[in-house]
Design a protein around this motif. Structure first.
Motif, PDB file in Angstrom:
ATOM      1  N   GLN A  72      -3.386  10.528   3.900  1.00 50.01           N
ATOM      2  CA  GLN A  72      -2.318  11.524   3.766  1.00 50.01           C
ATOM      3  C   GLN A  72      -1.273  11.049   2.754  1.00 50.01           C
ATOM      4  O   GLN A  72      -0.751  11.814   1.964  1.00 50.01           O
ATOM      5  CB  GLN A  72      -1.676  11.763   5.132  1.00 50.01           C
ATOM      6  CG  GLN A  72      -0.735  12.930   5.169  1.00 50.01           C
ATOM      7  CD  GLN A  72      -0.328  13.299   6.587  1.00 50.01           C
ATOM      8  OE1 GLN A  72      -0.810  12.717   7.557  1.00 50.01           O
ATOM      9  NE2 GLN A  72       0.548  14.251   6.720  1.00 50.01           N
TER      10      GLN A  72
ATOM     11  N   ASP B  88      -7.453  13.841   4.205  1.00 50.13           N
ATOM     12  CA  ASP B  88      -6.269  14.108   5.019  1.00 50.13           C
ATOM     13  C   ASP B  88      -5.252  14.849   4.158  1.00 50.13           C
ATOM     14  O   ASP B  88      -4.588  14.254   3.320  1.00 50.13           O
ATOM     15  CB  ASP B  88      -5.689  12.797   5.564  1.00 50.13           C
ATOM     16  CG  ASP B  88      -4.714  13.049   6.718  1.00 50.13           C
ATOM     17  OD1 ASP B  88      -4.247  14.193   6.848  1.00 50.13           O
ATOM     18  OD2 ASP B  88      -4.425  12.102   7.465  1.00 50.13           O
ATOM     19  N   GLU B  89      -5.161  16.133   4.350  1.00 50.38           N
ATOM     20  CA  GLU B  89      -4.278  17.022   3.600  1.00 50.38           C
ATOM     21  C   GLU B  89      -4.430  16.853   2.083  1.00 50.38           C
ATOM     22  O   GLU B  89      -3.514  16.429   1.401  1.00 50.38           O
ATOM     23  CB  GLU B  89      -2.815  16.805   4.026  1.00 50.38           C
ATOM     24  CG  GLU B  89      -2.670  16.945   5.531  1.00 50.38           C
ATOM     25  CD  GLU B  89      -1.239  17.129   5.992  1.00 50.38           C
ATOM     26  OE1 GLU B  89      -0.356  17.271   5.144  1.00 50.38           O
ATOM     27  OE2 GLU B  89      -1.041  17.150   7.217  1.00 50.38           O
TER      28      GLU B  89
ATOM     29  N   SER C 169      -4.402  13.001  11.991  1.00 50.76           N
ATOM     30  CA  SER C 169      -4.618  11.767  11.233  1.00 50.76           C
ATOM     31  C   SER C 169      -5.107  10.654  12.148  1.00 50.76           C
ATOM     32  O   SER C 169      -5.968   9.850  11.766  1.00 50.76           O
ATOM     33  CB  SER C 169      -3.326  11.333  10.544  1.00 50.76           C
ATOM     34  OG  SER C 169      -2.880  12.334   9.662  1.00 50.76           O
TER      35      SER C 169
HETATM   36 MG   LIG Z   1      -1.396  13.577   9.405  1.00 49.22          MG
END
Ligand SMILES: [Mg+2]
Ligand SMILES: Nc1ncnc2c1ncn2[C@@H]1O[C@H](COP(=O)(O)OP(=O)(O)OP(=O)(O)O)[C@@H](O)[C@H]1O
Lengths: 257, 259
Positions: free
Chosen positions: A90, A168-169, A46
């Motif tokens: 995220q 992010d994810e 991240s």
């Molecule tokens: Mg992360």
């Protein structure tokens, strides 16, 4: 690759206090390419995306977007560069003072000065793409489940049809079916709209679906990168351990026995 | 480590660092107040919050301040038979001093805290980062509207506080101390000068700006989750209150010199 890379990172360094998080990252992302970054929790994936976006200031190294150096850029020029980006955080990072559709349409209304009515229609279309009905648009983010928030964040990231999109994810916290829908949506954004994508994921199944290329981050460096097809054939013990999710191997998790 | 000079030096350097950061934050924020685009809807919402919803708190404190002022100054002036000056003392104290300071401190508690909490939460949940990636400058979108609203609404609040404070003094003067209503009012307005009210409104504008500035600064720079936001909230209120009292003296001194 003949065309110059969309994103070109050389020797990127970032530390917090004494802790070195990124320690000389080299990575190129070509135009229209989809790169997936994998790596253990807390390795700085991240942080890497935030450095590219200028949200965190890099301590050293170079980041070029379309050939333009962005490390240490003044804020006015940074704003111009940022128009090229879309980002799914995220934590989704939805604005809780605004309704869901206003969140999705934010970049259109504030960034591109689109009329609210028109922006709302686009927002509703985007919400539909992530499997959320029009009525959900009227709710406030606090009324959504974790997975729904994630999907709204995704809709917001792609609403302005940016040139470069970071995820992010994107599928963490979603059920397997919805994960597959989101993976396909990301592929569609990148392949059909011609965007350049960088995604972070822990889910090897979606990594295989989304990526042209996979890069693995470990101890502040990219220790392996290559086409998706190579990841299962590679003999790198770190990659092998990560891909197969084994507790034993060269990567030592910081847990006390 | 234990050398007292070294400790003093370190504290002083830290203090200079904080002053420098606040000055830079102020510079950037103010420059965004003057450059388009502006966000009228956001400015309006903040104005409503600061101006309209603070009315009950400010009105109530102003009322009781005016009332107690009449009683106390009567006690004092009765000792040298100057009871007639009560009305004048009340109106001068309220407009020049107590109206702005009391409204300022009340709004600092109410608004400074909520600004720091709101912006601080946006910081720790990455909403400020999200603003930036959606090509919206957080100084322009979050800070500038609050500064503009603070600067403009506090003077209006203080006008109301002045009126209510004087009215509080009038109630006590007429119904408790037995002044003639007409005489009390005449005494109130005969000696009131434009500068009395004006200096109070200048103070109010400065206090409003400081309250918003401290709320935004501490919220914007908060880190470390819910605990960090809590700390930011406390710091915003305490620093705004202290700055209000310091600037109150400074502004009074300036007007005193140009009397
Ligand atoms: Mg992360
Ligand atoms: N603002 C910050 N201040 C201090 N340390 C930070 C900050 N942000 C991140 N870190 C540290 O940097 C390291 C990398 O964090 P990062 O969020 O990039 O991990 P990640 O690879 O995304 O992990 P995950 O897969 O769990 O999301 C962590 O050890 C974290 O403690």
């Amino acid at each position: 690759m003949s065309a110059p890379p969309k994103i070109s990172i050389r020797g990127l360094k970032k530390h917090f206090g004494l802790k070195k998080v990124l320690d000389g990252i080299d990575l190129d992302v070509g135009v229209g390419e989809s790169v997936v970054i994998i790596g253990g929790s807390g390795t700085g994936k991240s942080v890497l995306l935030k450095c590219i976006l200028g949200l965190l200031e890099a301590d050293g190294g170079s980041i070029k977007i379309d050939g333009q150096e962005v490390v240490g850029l003044r804020s006015a020029e940074r704003e111009k560069i940022n128009r090229k980006f879309g980002m799914l955080f995220q934590s989704a990072a939805l604005f809780d003072s605004l309704s869901v559709w206003e969140n999705v349409a934010f970049g259109l209304i504030q960034g591109q000065k689109m009329a609210r009515k028109e922006a709302k229609e686009i927002a509703v279309t985007n919400l539909a793409q992530v499997g959320l009905a029009r009525e959900v648009g009227e709710l406030s983010p606090a009324e959504l489940s974790g997975g729904m928030r994630k999907r709204v964040g995704l809709a917001r990231a792609i609403a302005t049809t940016p040139e470069i999109i970071f995820f992010d994810e994107p599928t963490t916290g979603l059920d397997p079916i919805m994960s597959d829908v989101i993976d396909k949506l990301i592929v569609k954004c990148v392949r059909e709209l011609g965007a350049t994508g960088v995604s972070i994921t822990h889910d090897m199944k979606s990594a295989r679906q989304i990526a042209n290329r996979i890069a693995m981050l470990h101890e502040g460096k990219i220790i392996w990168q290559g086409p998706v097809s190579d990841i299962d054939r590679d003999t790198n013990p770190y990659v092998d351990q990560f891909v197969h999710g084994r507790a034993d191997g060269p990567i030592q998790m910081q847990v006390r026995k | 480590m234990t050398n007292p000079l070294a400790i003093i030096g370190r504290i002083f350097l830290h203090f200079l660092g904080v002053v420098g950061r606040i000055a830079m934050f102020t510079g950037v924020s103010v420059s965004h107040c003057f450059r388009p685009p502006w966000f009228p809807a956001l400015i309006g919402r903040q104005m409503l919050d600061i101006g309209y919803f603070s009315l009950p708190v400010v009105g109530l404190t102003a009322l009781f301040t005016g009332m107690v002022l009449a009683l106390q100054s009567y006690t004092g002036f009765a000792r040298f038979s100057a009871e007639g000056a009560v009305a004048t003392v009340v109106v001068l104290s309220v407009t020049r001093e107590l109206g702005p300071v009391i409204a300022g401190l009340m709004v600092a508690g109410r608004i400074g805290a909520s600004m720091a909490a709101e912006i601080g939460t946006m910081r720790v949940t990455e909403q400020i980062d999200a603003l930036t990636t959606l090509s919206t400058n957080p100084y322009k979108y979050l800070v500038a509207p609050r500064l503009i609203a603070g600067l403009t609404m506090l003077p209006l609040l203080v006008v109301v506080a002045d009126i209510i404070g004087v009215f509080g003094g009038y109630i006590v003067g007429v119904y408790k101390l037995g002044f003639n209503p007409a005489a009390y009012l005449k005494r109130t307005f005969d000696y009131l000068e434009f500068m009395d009210v004006f200096s109070g409104l200048v103070k109010a504008g400065a206090f409003g700006f400081l309250i918003s500035l401290m709320g935004c600064y501490h919220g914007y720079n908060s880190e470390g989750g819910a605990q960090g936001v809590g700390r930011a909230t406390t710091n915003a209120v305490v620093s705004a209150s202290i700055l209000i009292l310091i600037f109150n003296y400074a502004i009074t001194e300036i007007f005193f010199a140009t009397r």
